[in-house]
Design an enzyme around this catalytic site. Structure first.
Site, PDB file in Angstrom:
ATOM      1  N   ASN A   1     -31.982  -0.594 -32.770  1.00  0.00           N
ATOM      2  CA  ASN A   1     -30.785  -0.433 -31.931  1.00  0.00           C
ATOM      3  C   ASN A   1     -30.886   1.150 -31.486  1.00  0.00           C
ATOM      4  O   ASN A   1     -30.303   1.348 -30.526  1.00  0.00           O
ATOM      5  CB  ASN A   1     -29.475  -0.730 -32.495  1.00  0.00           C
ATOM      6  CG  ASN A   1     -29.425  -2.358 -32.530  1.00  0.00           C
ATOM      7  OD1 ASN A   1     -29.816  -2.899 -31.688  1.00  0.00           O
ATOM      8  ND2 ASN A   1     -28.725  -2.717 -33.522  1.00  0.00           N
TER       9      ASN A   1
ATOM     10  N   PHE B   1     -34.090  -9.687 -29.074  1.00  0.00           N
ATOM     11  CA  PHE B   1     -34.484  -8.329 -29.239  1.00  0.00           C
ATOM     12  C   PHE B   1     -35.328  -8.162 -30.563  1.00  0.00           C
ATOM     13  O   PHE B   1     -36.284  -7.477 -30.540  1.00  0.00           O
ATOM     14  CB  PHE B   1     -33.188  -7.465 -29.414  1.00  0.00           C
ATOM     15  CG  PHE B   1     -33.689  -6.353 -29.651  1.00  0.00           C
ATOM     16  CD1 PHE B   1     -34.307  -5.058 -28.528  1.00  0.00           C
ATOM     17  CD2 PHE B   1     -33.340  -5.560 -30.729  1.00  0.00           C
ATOM     18  CE1 PHE B   1     -34.807  -3.985 -29.064  1.00  0.00           C
ATOM     19  CE2 PHE B   1     -33.560  -4.091 -31.137  1.00  0.00           C
ATOM     20  CZ  PHE B   1     -34.418  -3.374 -30.231  1.00  0.00           C
ATOM     21  N   ASN B   2     -34.884  -8.632 -31.670  1.00  0.00           N
ATOM     22  CA  ASN B   2     -35.285  -8.236 -33.074  1.00  0.00           C
ATOM     23  C   ASN B   2     -36.835  -8.694 -33.170  1.00  0.00           C
ATOM     24  O   ASN B   2     -37.693  -8.093 -33.817  1.00  0.00           O
ATOM     25  CB  ASN B   2     -34.659  -8.971 -34.256  1.00  0.00           C
ATOM     26  CG  ASN B   2     -33.325  -7.946 -34.400  1.00  0.00           C
ATOM     27  OD1 ASN B   2     -32.947  -6.838 -33.960  1.00  0.00           O
ATOM     28  ND2 ASN B   2     -32.306  -8.572 -34.892  1.00  0.00           N
TER      29      ASN B   2
ATOM     30  N   ASP C   1     -30.518  -1.817 -38.516  1.00  0.00           N
ATOM     31  CA  ASP C   1     -30.683  -1.164 -37.505  1.00  0.00           C
ATOM     32  C   ASP C   1     -29.192  -0.503 -37.063  1.00  0.00           C
ATOM     33  O   ASP C   1     -29.023  -0.592 -35.750  1.00  0.00           O
ATOM     34  CB  ASP C   1     -31.489  -1.245 -36.703  1.00  0.00           C
ATOM     35  CG  ASP C   1     -31.278  -2.557 -35.676  1.00  0.00           C
ATOM     36  OD1 ASP C   1     -30.565  -3.276 -36.299  1.00  0.00           O
ATOM     37  OD2 ASP C   1     -31.789  -2.817 -34.776  1.00  0.00           O
TER      38      ASP C   1
ATOM     39  N   THR D   1     -31.637  -7.506 -40.489  1.00  0.00           N
ATOM     40  CA  THR D   1     -30.987  -7.732 -39.166  1.00  0.00           C
ATOM     41  C   THR D   1     -31.317  -6.897 -38.022  1.00  0.00           C
ATOM     42  O   THR D   1     -30.544  -6.541 -37.108  1.00  0.00           O
ATOM     43  CB  THR D   1     -29.277  -7.373 -39.385  1.00  0.00           C
ATOM     44  OG1 THR D   1     -28.995  -6.229 -39.970  1.00  0.00           O
ATOM     45  CG2 THR D   1     -28.753  -8.533 -40.394  1.00  0.00           C
TER      46      THR D   1
ATOM     47  N   HIS E   1     -23.835 -11.170 -33.982  1.00  0.00           N
ATOM     48  CA  HIS E   1     -25.067 -11.658 -34.451  1.00  0.00           C
ATOM     49  C   HIS E   1     -25.331 -11.337 -35.882  1.00  0.00           C
ATOM     50  O   HIS E   1     -25.575 -12.440 -36.621  1.00  0.00           O
ATOM     51  CB  HIS E   1     -26.149 -11.044 -33.794  1.00  0.00           C
ATOM     52  CG  HIS E   1     -26.392 -11.105 -32.091  1.00  0.00           C
ATOM     53  ND1 HIS E   1     -26.535 -12.229 -31.602  1.00  0.00           N
ATOM     54  CD2 HIS E   1     -25.889 -10.121 -31.360  1.00  0.00           C
ATOM     55  CE1 HIS E   1     -26.231 -11.864 -30.183  1.00  0.00           C
ATOM     56  NE2 HIS E   1     -26.118 -10.698 -30.433  1.00  0.00           N
ATOM     57  N   ASP E   2     -25.341 -10.198 -36.338  1.00  0.00           N
ATOM     58  CA  ASP E   2     -26.109  -9.983 -37.678  1.00  0.00           C
ATOM     59  C   ASP E   2     -24.940 -10.485 -38.900  1.00  0.00           C
ATOM     60  O   ASP E   2     -25.665 -10.680 -39.904  1.00  0.00           O
ATOM     61  CB  ASP E   2     -26.336  -8.502 -37.823  1.00  0.00           C
ATOM     62  CG  ASP E   2     -27.175  -7.895 -36.819  1.00  0.00           C
ATOM     63  OD1 ASP E   2     -28.137  -8.649 -36.370  1.00  0.00           O
ATOM     64  OD2 ASP E   2     -27.212  -6.691 -36.416  1.00  0.00           O
TER      65      ASP E   2
ATOM     66  N   ASP F   1     -24.627  -4.840 -36.986  1.00  0.00           N
ATOM     67  CA  ASP F   1     -24.858  -4.550 -38.364  1.00  0.00           C
ATOM     68  C   ASP F   1     -24.044  -4.006 -39.110  1.00  0.00           C
ATOM     69  O   ASP F   1     -23.998  -4.243 -40.438  1.00  0.00           O
ATOM     70  CB  ASP F   1     -26.094  -3.664 -37.991  1.00  0.00           C
ATOM     71  CG  ASP F   1     -27.365  -4.054 -37.266  1.00  0.00           C
ATOM     72  OD1 ASP F   1     -28.218  -4.318 -37.914  1.00  0.00           O
ATOM     73  OD2 ASP F   1     -27.212  -3.833 -36.047  1.00  0.00           O
TER      74      ASP F   1
HETATM   75  C1  BDR Z   1     -29.664  -8.104 -32.336  1.00  0.00           C
HETATM   76  O1  BDR Z   1     -30.380  -7.292 -31.432  1.00  0.00           O
HETATM   77  C2  BDR Z   1     -29.342  -6.006 -31.930  1.00  0.00           C
HETATM   78  O2  BDR Z   1     -28.920  -5.300 -30.904  1.00  0.00           O
HETATM   79  C3  BDR Z   1     -28.385  -6.670 -32.876  1.00  0.00           C
HETATM   80  O3  BDR Z   1     -27.876  -5.918 -33.618  1.00  0.00           O
HETATM   81  C4  BDR Z   1     -28.847  -7.958 -33.294  1.00  0.00           C
HETATM   82  O4  BDR Z   1     -29.680  -7.517 -34.519  1.00  0.00           O
HETATM   83  C5  BDR Z   1     -29.324  -9.399 -31.283  1.00  0.00           C
HETATM   84  O5  BDR Z   1     -30.293  -9.772 -30.349  1.00  0.00           O
HETATM   85 CA    CA Z   2     -29.119  -5.310 -35.599  1.00  0.00          CA
END
Ligand code: BDR
Ligand code: CA
Length: 335
Positions: free
Chosen positions: A64, A190-191, A35, A149, A264-265, A40
């Site tokens: 996102n 979040f994810n 996303d 991701t 993160h991703d 990403d």
């Molecule tokens: C995740 O949430 C998104 O904002 C980032 O791309 C990452 O995948 C981190 O919590």
């Molecule tokens: Ca992401």
């Protein structure tokens, strides 16, 4: 066989059959489900740069930013990198059951603010993300690794629509969840929070999971000096990705006081490239879908109290310097 809760480095063992590793010397076929999203975009860049991986497809999901933007962003990143040959398909416009919610403060209105990327050279395919994933998994010579991701909506839909293809998935290396603090609520990342029902389907699928949650990704920072180094290493790619990273840094500086954003991703990709990069704990992890305060919480069971077998190798530490080197090398490779 290692027991529940044991610290291990590297790859998961098969849980429900299958063979997690491709044959020696062969690139691992992957589908990136994303996303974009600043981190990403770096995950895409890293996957395309590495000879250990072969990107069969990029699929997009709402997260996102709304789906139309995450799809456009994926296409723009691939166009910028000269890889419009990689098939892109759009997937779910919204979570399975929950209302969509966009974290604008992380990624900006476009989902990828901070850099001037070209318009897509080609459109997304007519088939959707679930159909494309099924097709490439069916046609691949070996087992395919999925790398989600974003919210796990597309992966859950794929598994529900094509249950027999689960046997052709080597592993799911996902960014999401947390054993400790959340970033969207006190309890959740979040994810996982965005689509907890989809996440529950994925964690219960019996496919080996490499979970890169906040426990490890909050250690995977690109600090100011790293961003300067990345900018210097890679010509136009360095300039554009440094712009993205500096935008992504603002929120994390204000919120956490960090000298750089967590990528993160890219951790979900990097641990496939270098199995020793991330140290993990082998755990049973299930996803909370009903709690009022704990929606999307990844609940780990280190003592095996539930009697259910471990399903995830949960990242807990990373060789940050090597991770930064991988990203800088990837940018330099594109120049
Ligand atoms: C995740 O949430 C998104 O904002 C980032 O791309 C990452 O995948 C981190 O919590
Ligand atoms: Ca992401």
């Amino acid at each position: 066989m290692t027991g529940a809760g044991e610290i291990v480095a590297g790859e998961p063992r098969p849980i429900a059959g299958g063979q997690p590793r491709p044959a020696a010397g062969e690139p691992r076929p992957v589908v990136l489900d994303c996303d974009p999203g600043h981190d990403d975009a770096l995950a895409i860049l890293l996957a395309l740069a590495r000879p250990e991986l072969r990107v069969l497809a990029v699929t997009t999901v709402a997260g996102n930013a709304p789906l139309e933007r995450t799809t456009r962003n994926a296409l723009r990143v691939l166009t910028f990198l000269g890889r419009s040959d990689v098939p892109v398909a759009a997937g779910a416009e919204r979570p399975l059951l929950r209302a969509p919610w966009v974290p604008v403060e992380f990624h900006g209105e476009s989902g990828l603010d901070g850099a001037d990327l070209p318009e897509p050279a080609v459109p997304a395919l007519g088939e959707d993300a679930i159909e494309l994933t099924a097709r490439v998994v069916r046609e691949a010579a070996g087992l395919v690794t999925l790398v989600p991701t974003g919210p796990l909506t597309n992966i859950a839909l794929f598994l529900r629509a094509h249950p027999r293809l689960a046997a052709r998935i080597a592993a799911i290396s996902l960014m999401g969840g947390s054993l400790g603090e959340g970033n969207t609520t006190a309890a959740a990342e979040f994810n996982l929070w965005a689509d907890p029902e989809a996440a529950a389907i994925v964690f219960e699928a019996g496919i080996p999971i490499l979970m890169s949650g906040l426990d490890v990704t909050h250690q995977a920072l690109m600090r100011s000096a790293d961003i300067t180094r990345l900018e210097a290493a890679g010509g136009r790619t360095g300039r554009v990705f440094a712009g993205l990273l500096r935008f992504f840094a603002v929120h994390h500086r204000q919120r956490y006081g960090w000298d750089g954003p967590p990528i993160h991703d890219a951790v979900a990709v990097a641990r496939l490239v270098e199995p020793g990069l991330v140290t993990s704990r082998r755990l049973r992890v299930d996803v909370e879908t009903t709690g009022e305060l704990t929606r999307g919480r990844t609940v780990a069971d280190p003592e095996g109290l539930s009697g259910r077998p471990p399903n995830a190798d949960v990242g807990v530490a990373i060789d940050r310097q090597r991770f930064v080197d991988l990203l800088v090398e990837a940018v330099a490779a594109f120049g």
